[in-house]
Write a protein that holds these residues in place. Structure first.
Motif, PDB file in Angstrom:
ATOM      1  N   LYS B  15      -3.777  -4.169  -5.211  1.00  0.00           N
ATOM      2  CA  LYS B  15      -3.133  -3.224  -4.301  1.00  0.00           C
ATOM      3  C   LYS B  15      -3.862  -1.885  -4.320  1.00  0.00           C
ATOM      4  O   LYS B  15      -4.221  -1.373  -5.386  1.00  0.00           O
ATOM      5  CB  LYS B  15      -1.675  -3.043  -4.735  1.00  0.00           C
ATOM      6  CG  LYS B  15      -0.880  -2.057  -3.910  1.00  0.00           C
ATOM      7  CD  LYS B  15       0.534  -1.949  -4.454  1.00  0.00           C
ATOM      8  CE  LYS B  15       1.270  -0.810  -3.773  1.00  0.00           C
ATOM      9  NZ  LYS B  15       2.646  -0.662  -4.308  1.00  0.00           N
ATOM     10  N   ARG B  81      -6.780   0.395   1.630  1.00  0.00           N
ATOM     11  CA  ARG B  81      -5.593   0.633   0.781  1.00  0.00           C
ATOM     12  C   ARG B  81      -4.614  -0.529   0.906  1.00  0.00           C
ATOM     13  O   ARG B  81      -3.455  -0.364   1.289  1.00  0.00           O
ATOM     14  CB  ARG B  81      -4.931   1.959   1.144  1.00  0.00           C
ATOM     15  CG  ARG B  81      -5.874   3.143   1.096  1.00  0.00           C
ATOM     16  CD  ARG B  81      -5.158   4.443   1.460  1.00  0.00           C
ATOM     17  NE  ARG B  81      -4.535   4.421   2.781  1.00  0.00           N
ATOM     18  CZ  ARG B  81      -5.172   4.573   3.916  1.00  0.00           C
ATOM     19  NH1 ARG B  81      -6.503   4.754   3.902  1.00  0.00           N
ATOM     20  NH2 ARG B  81      -4.530   4.545   5.079  1.00  0.00           N
ATOM     21  N   THR B  82      -5.069  -1.725   0.574  1.00  0.00           N
ATOM     22  CA  THR B  82      -4.280  -2.930   0.783  1.00  0.00           C
ATOM     23  C   THR B  82      -2.910  -2.844   0.123  1.00  0.00           C
ATOM     24  O   THR B  82      -2.745  -2.247  -0.953  1.00  0.00           O
ATOM     25  CB  THR B  82      -5.011  -4.174   0.260  1.00  0.00           C
ATOM     26  OG1 THR B  82      -5.432  -3.937  -1.083  1.00  0.00           O
ATOM     27  CG2 THR B  82      -6.215  -4.519   1.128  1.00  0.00           C
ATOM     28  N   GLN B  83      -1.952  -3.483   0.782  1.00  0.00           N
ATOM     29  CA  GLN B  83      -0.579  -3.583   0.292  1.00  0.00           C
ATOM     30  C   GLN B  83      -0.233  -5.059   0.125  1.00  0.00           C
ATOM     31  O   GLN B  83      -0.874  -5.928   0.731  1.00  0.00           O
ATOM     32  CB  GLN B  83       0.389  -2.943   1.304  1.00  0.00           C
ATOM     33  CG  GLN B  83       0.077  -1.503   1.653  1.00  0.00           C
ATOM     34  CD  GLN B  83       0.265  -0.580   0.457  1.00  0.00           C
ATOM     35  OE1 GLN B  83       1.286  -0.653  -0.223  1.00  0.00           O
ATOM     36  NE2 GLN B  83      -0.712   0.272   0.204  1.00  0.00           N
ATOM     37  N   GLN B  84       0.784  -5.337  -0.664  1.00  0.00           N
ATOM     38  CA  GLN B  84       1.147  -6.738  -0.908  1.00  0.00           C
ATOM     39  C   GLN B  84       1.528  -7.452   0.384  1.00  0.00           C
ATOM     40  O   GLN B  84       1.255  -8.650   0.537  1.00  0.00           O
ATOM     41  CB  GLN B  84       2.261  -6.822  -1.945  1.00  0.00           C
ATOM     42  CG  GLN B  84       1.799  -6.484  -3.351  1.00  0.00           C
ATOM     43  CD  GLN B  84       2.845  -6.733  -4.411  1.00  0.00           C
ATOM     44  OE1 GLN B  84       4.040  -6.613  -4.148  1.00  0.00           O
ATOM     45  NE2 GLN B  84       2.413  -7.060  -5.612  1.00  0.00           N
TER      46      GLN B  84
END
Lengths: 111, 114
Positions: B15, B81-84
């Motif tokens: 994440k 900024r990857t998120q789940q």
């Protein structure tokens, strides 16, 4: 907002049965409705329907569109285990190429 | 002839990290699409490229997502900024302009954000 609804979401049949998959839609400035078969990851194109009442046919698969009632059906006759897949319905409007897909119908054909 | 290829086939990231997904369309196909498919869901349109025209970005879910297509061929989808909730299979498809409806899909990239 454009929307595609498919039913049933899941279906289990035996080889030789005939199935009918349903797709209803709401889309602004309808252009076409498409059916795809998704076996693993990559969907493969089956049919494009633009005009009402004209049946598209490919082997044991056929599909027809009703633009007045805003739905399409996909028929598969004499089903085989190889027909087991998720069948996706999609619509596209005249503006842009935004394809709106339904959730799919998961068909399982048992031997 | 070669079909649509995508790389990597699987990507696990933490994440907050940025990821780049690549798509090589079928040679000669001027149209290129990116879709996202979450577990058990239908395909969600993300972005569409056609030739040299401005892309249709109407499906991108947030400004963390961007895509480019260089030289009218290879495309890269970038998620910052990857998120789940970005975890999904990302599918690329290409088509000829005159047969726009017959999309050829790649095998997809399975992205897992931990």
């Amino acid at each position: 907002e454009d929307k595609v609804v498919q039913s049933p979401l899941s279906l289990v049949v035996h080889e030789g049965d005939t199935v009918t998959l349903n797709c209803s839609y709401e889309v602004t400035n309808f252009r076409s409705l498409l059916w795809y078969k998704q076996e693993k990851k990559a969907p493969t194109f089956l049919f494009m329907l633009t005009s009402s009442g004209i049946e598209k046919k490919s082997g044991r698969l056929s599909s027809i569109l009703d633009k007045k009632e805003l739905f399409s059906i996909l028929n598969i006759t004499a089903t085989q285990t190889g027909d087991s897949a998720v069948y996706l319905c999609a619509v596209v409007g005249n503006y842009g190429q935004n394809f709106v897909f339904g959730p799919g119908t998961r068909l399982s054909v048992l031997p | 002839g070669a079909g649509v290829s995508q790389s990597p086939s699987n990507k696990v990231t933490e994440k907050g990290k940025d990821v780049e997904l690549r798509c090589d369309p079928i040679s000669g196909h001027t149209a290129l699409y990116w879709y996202r498919q979450s577990l058990g869901q239908g395909l969600e349109f993300l972005i569409y490229f056609q030739g040299n025209s401005a892309p249709d970005k109407s499906g991108l879910p947030s400004d963390r997502f961007s895509a480019e297509r260089t030289g009218g061929s290879v495309s890269t989808l970038t998620i910052q900024r990857t998120q789940q909730e970005d975890s999904a299979v990302y599918l690329c498809a290409s088509s000829l302009q005159r047969e726009w409806y017959e999309q050829y899909f790649g095998p997809g990239t399975r992205l897992t954000v931990t």
